[in-house]
Each structure stands twice: as structure tokens, then as C-alpha cells.
Design an enzyme around this catalytic site. Structure first.
Site, mmCIF file in Angstrom:
data_model
loop_
_atom_site.group_PDB
_atom_site.id
_atom_site.type_symbol
_atom_site.label_atom_id
_atom_site.label_comp_id
_atom_site.label_asym_id
_atom_site.label_seq_id
_atom_site.Cartn_x
_atom_site.Cartn_y
_atom_site.Cartn_z
ATOM 1 N N CYS A 143 -0.711 4.449 2.207
ATOM 2 C CA CYS A 143 -0.741 4.364 3.682
ATOM 3 C C CYS A 143 -0.245 2.972 4.051
ATOM 4 O O CYS A 143 0.904 2.671 3.740
ATOM 5 C CB CYS A 143 -2.108 4.714 4.255
ATOM 6 S SG CYS A 143 -3.540 3.921 3.519
ATOM 7 N N SER A 144 -1.072 2.149 4.663
ATOM 8 C CA SER A 144 -0.620 0.802 4.996
ATOM 9 C C SER A 144 -1.802 -0.161 5.003
ATOM 10 O O SER A 144 -1.946 -0.970 5.912
ATOM 11 C CB SER A 144 0.074 0.787 6.360
ATOM 12 O OG SER A 144 1.205 1.634 6.355
ATOM 13 N N CYS A 145 -2.654 -0.085 3.972
ATOM 14 C CA CYS A 145 -3.828 -0.953 3.899
ATOM 15 C C CYS A 145 -3.385 -2.415 3.910
ATOM 16 O O CYS A 145 -2.393 -2.776 3.270
ATOM 17 C CB CYS A 145 -4.615 -0.654 2.630
ATOM 18 S SG CYS A 145 -5.323 0.991 2.642
ATOM 19 N N CYS A 181 0.882 -1.164 0.000
ATOM 20 C CA CYS A 181 0.000 0.000 0.000
ATOM 21 C C CYS A 181 0.917 1.211 0.000
ATOM 22 O O CYS A 181 1.553 1.510 1.000
ATOM 23 C CB CYS A 181 -0.915 0.008 1.232
ATOM 24 S SG CYS A 181 -1.844 1.560 1.388
#
Lengths: 209, 198
Positions: free
Chosen positions: B109-111, B106
Site C-alpha cells: 500500500c503506502s505505509c 511499501c
């Protein structure tokens, strides 16, 4: 916004450092922050795009030198102060200057909602080009695919448009697509002829190609 | 009162002080309750993690009909095993084959698919991983100890909208007689992200 969070394709960050047997939370405050963030987002009616945009509005230097959970901490503090649920004075009184994210660069009233989409405009196999959109607010169109050509590989569920939801709290549903980009289309210096990147994109980001 | 949690041998760091101050204010104003925070921490520290995803993969390896359902509708197939929740509304399973290797990132962000993998490790959230995986996947995978031969296509999945991806690794050779539980023990978090092969 062309922010520090939009990291895809940037260079110079060095090796990926992997910690073996990493715990879920390294410090007690990380778990507490995760927990109160989940509770506060619900209690304050802050949607995910608002939360993400609060992280994106952090000072770039702070963003790059702080951990994921410090991003969460800063974003929650920013949202509750902006919403008037906790005052800046109360926060600062307990710890000195509490670093918050910057204010949004766009006025909610200036964010156009756009047309309400109907049936998906594109089908699997369609060639598309990503529009060269410039928007100083929240978007989920990564910089590295702008102006690049790809092919739709999957029609995804309709989803709330991030630009609208982040700034106006309104849910405008729109089709989203899994779009495949060949590595050579994205990176002119790529020597890997056998790699592709798939990006999930909202219909408004795409033109037929 | 002394701090006997064992995490803080020295004075509190700045970020710890800020986190405590905000937590106290949120509780004082009735925005969140300490019990709610406790329950979230406990769930993600104990119940929601890659062991869930490992059960999904092991079932897929052992049951061709389940595997097909997983590839057709990941969210529904994962729900059959009782998993779901935040960040799990649209899970898509992508299958590794002898000619295709999938890997998830991701960049914005950090999905991450929380119901099956839990919260992401630090490296997944780090600028080096997020910046490099879309630009030089084969080199980065090799650097991370996952050698993908040039004749195997690499498919990177950047989770930029609502879909969360789960990689279905190839079943290791010589495991034809292994039961589901034994198979689940062979499935690692990294293999389900796509930075390792079991």
C-alpha cells in the site's frame, strides 16, 4: 489475495515521476476525503486491515488508473455501504453509478483463526523460508517473498494477524519479524551482489529453513 | 452560489462529485462532522510533515546520546520531541553509514511514518516506485538522482507490518559547527525516505 495492489517486483511501470514542491493535497477533495475517511473508520469501527482490503478489492483497472485518495474514497464508500450505514441507492442518487470495490472473495466464517501464538518461535539470526500460502482474502505477505529464504534480523512487536482482523474483526496477536532477503535470492536475474530487502512478516508466514 | 475556492476553474470532475456526495451523506447521517474533517486537514496540511522528522535528525546529528536512543527505540526518542500519533506506534530509525544506504518503500500500500514525515508524496504511492524499489534499488535510486556506489550496501525496507521506517542520513561534511536549527534546514524529506543524500 494475489491482487493488483501487490506490486513488489512487477515490471513495466516505467519511470518514477517526481513533482517538485508537491503540496500535501493537490485538490480540496483530497483533503476532505482524507479527513472523512479518518472519521468514518473510527465511527464505523473499521480497522486498518478492513480498510486496506477494501482498497485491494477495487477493480484492478480502476486501482491502477486512480490516485491514492480515490482509493481511499472508494474504500470508505464500499465499507459504509457494506455495513449498511449508507445505502447504494443514496450514493448513486447523488452522482450516478458510484464505483465501489468488489465483495470479499472469502467468507468470514471460513477464515481460520489458527493457534494463538506464544513466545516468538524464531530468534535473530535464524534462517527462515516464507511459506507458499494461498489465500483469497487480505494478507500482508507480499507475493515476491513466497518460498524465498531469508534471515531474521529483528523481533518486532506482536501485532494483530491481518487475515483474522480484516475478515473477523478479531484481534489475534502474533509475533512479527524483520526478515532480510538477499537480492539474488529474490531475483534470479539480479546482478547486484550488495543489496538486500527487508520485509516484516507475521510468524504464521514462516517456516524454519 | 459561485465556487470561489480557486481550485475548480471548470466544472467538477467525477471524483470531486463523488467525494462531495459521500462527504454530504456522512455529515447528514452524523457519521462525521465537518469540524472533524477541517481539523484533520489542517493538522496534516500545516503541523504534521517532514519538518518534524528534520528536527529529529538534526537532534541525532548533534547529540550522540539522543542518536543512540533513536536507534534503540525510535518511537520513544521521537516522542521526546513531542511527535507521535497515527502510523507512528512503532517507528524504527535505520542509520546510513559510509558502507550502508537505507531506503524505504511499501509495496502493498503506502505505509509511511506520518508523525515525522507527514503524508507521503505521490511518487511514493505510485506503482513504478512500489514495484521497482525492491527489484532494482540501485538503478532506481540512480534514476532518481541518488547515486549509491556499488561498494555501498543497499538495504531496502518494505513496511509490510506495523513498523514504520525513518532513515537517518549521514551528517553532511563541513557542518561540524552548525547548530540544530541550521542542521534541520539541511534535512530533506527525500533523505529521510532514502532516495536522496543531504
Amino acid at each position: 489475495m494475489d491482487g493488483v495492489h501487490d506490486l513488489g517486483g512487477m515490471q513495466g511501470f516505467g519511470p518514477v515521476e517526481v513533482e517538485t514542491d508537491e503540496p500535501v493535497f493537490h485538490y480540496e477533495w483530497e483533503g476532505r476525503t482524507f479527513g472523512f475517511a479518518m472519521g468514518t473508520l473510527g465511527a464505523g469501527g473499521f480497522n486498518t486491515p478492513m480498510f486496506r482490503h477494501a482498497i485491494e478489492r477495487m477493480d484492478p483497472g480502476h486501482y491502477l488508473t486512480s490516485s491514492y485518495f480515490e482509493h481511499w474514497l472508494t474504500a470508505v464508500a464500499t465499507l459504509v455501504v457494506e455495513a449498511g450505514m449508507i445505502s447504494r441507492t443514496e450514493l448513486d442518487a447523488s452522482v450516478g453509478a458510484f464505483p465501489l470495490a468488489r465483495s470479499p472473495a472469502v467468507d468470514a466464517d471460513d477464515v481460520e483463526i489458527g493457534r494463538r501464538a506464544g513466545e516468538p518461535r524464531f530468534a535473530v539470526g535464524d534462517a527462515v523460508r516464507v511459506r507458499d500460502l494461498q489465500f483469497a482474502g487480505h494478507t500482508r505477505c507480499p507475493r515476491y517473498v513466497r518460498n524465498r529464504r531469508g534471515v531474521v534480523v529483528r523481533i518486532e512487536p506482536t501485532a494483530a494477524v491481518p487475515e483474522v482482523e480484516a475478515h473477523r474483526r478479531e484481534q489475534l496477536l502474533e509475533p512479527t519479524y524483520g526478515v532480510r532477503f538477499e537480492a539474488a535470492e529474490l531475483w534470479s536475474d539480479s546482478t547486484d551482489a550488495n543489496a538486500a530487502v527487508h520485509v516484516d512478516l507475521y510468524e504464521r508466514y514462516l517456516d524454519p529453513a | 452560489m459561485t465556487d470561489d475556492h480557486g481550485h475548480h476553474p471548470g466544472p467538477l470532475t467525477d471524483v470531486e462529485r463523488r467525494a462531495r456526495a459521500l462527504e454530504e451523506l456522512l455529515i447528514e447521517k452524523g457519521i462525521v462532522s465537518p469540524e472533524f474533517i477541517d481539523s484533520v486537514v489542517e493538522a496534516y496540511a500545516q503541523d504534521i510533515g517532514p519538518m518534524n522528522g528534520a528536527r529529529v535528525i538534526a537532534r541525532a546529528w548533534n547529540d550522540p546520546a539522543y542518536k543512540q536512543r533513536l536507534l534503540d527505540d525510535g518511537t520513544a526518542a521521537i516522542a521526546e520531541l513531542g511527535f507521535g500519533g497515527p502510523e507512528g506506534d512503532h517507528i524504527v530509525a535505520v542509520e546510513n553509514t559510509p558502507s550502508v544506504h537505507n531506503v524505504v518503500v511499501c509495496t502493498l500500500c503506502s505505509c509511511y511514518p506520518w508523525p515525522v514525515l507527514g503524508l507521503p508524496p505521490n511518487w511514493y504511492k505510485s506503482p513504478p516506485y512500489r514495484s521497482r524499489m525492491v527489484r532494482e534499488p540501485r538503478a532506481l535510486l540512480r534514476e532518481m538522482g541518488c547515486d549509491v556506489p556499488d561498494d555501498v550496501e543497499i538495504r531496502v525496507w518494505d513496511s509490510s507490518a506495523e513498523v514504520r521506517y525513518l532513515v537517518v542520513p549521514e551528517r553532511p561534511a563541513g557542518t561540524e559547527r552548525a547548530g540544530e536549527e541550521e542542521l534541520a534546514g539541511m534535512v530533506t524529506r527525500d533523505a529521510m525516505i532514502g532516495v536522496a543524500r543531504p
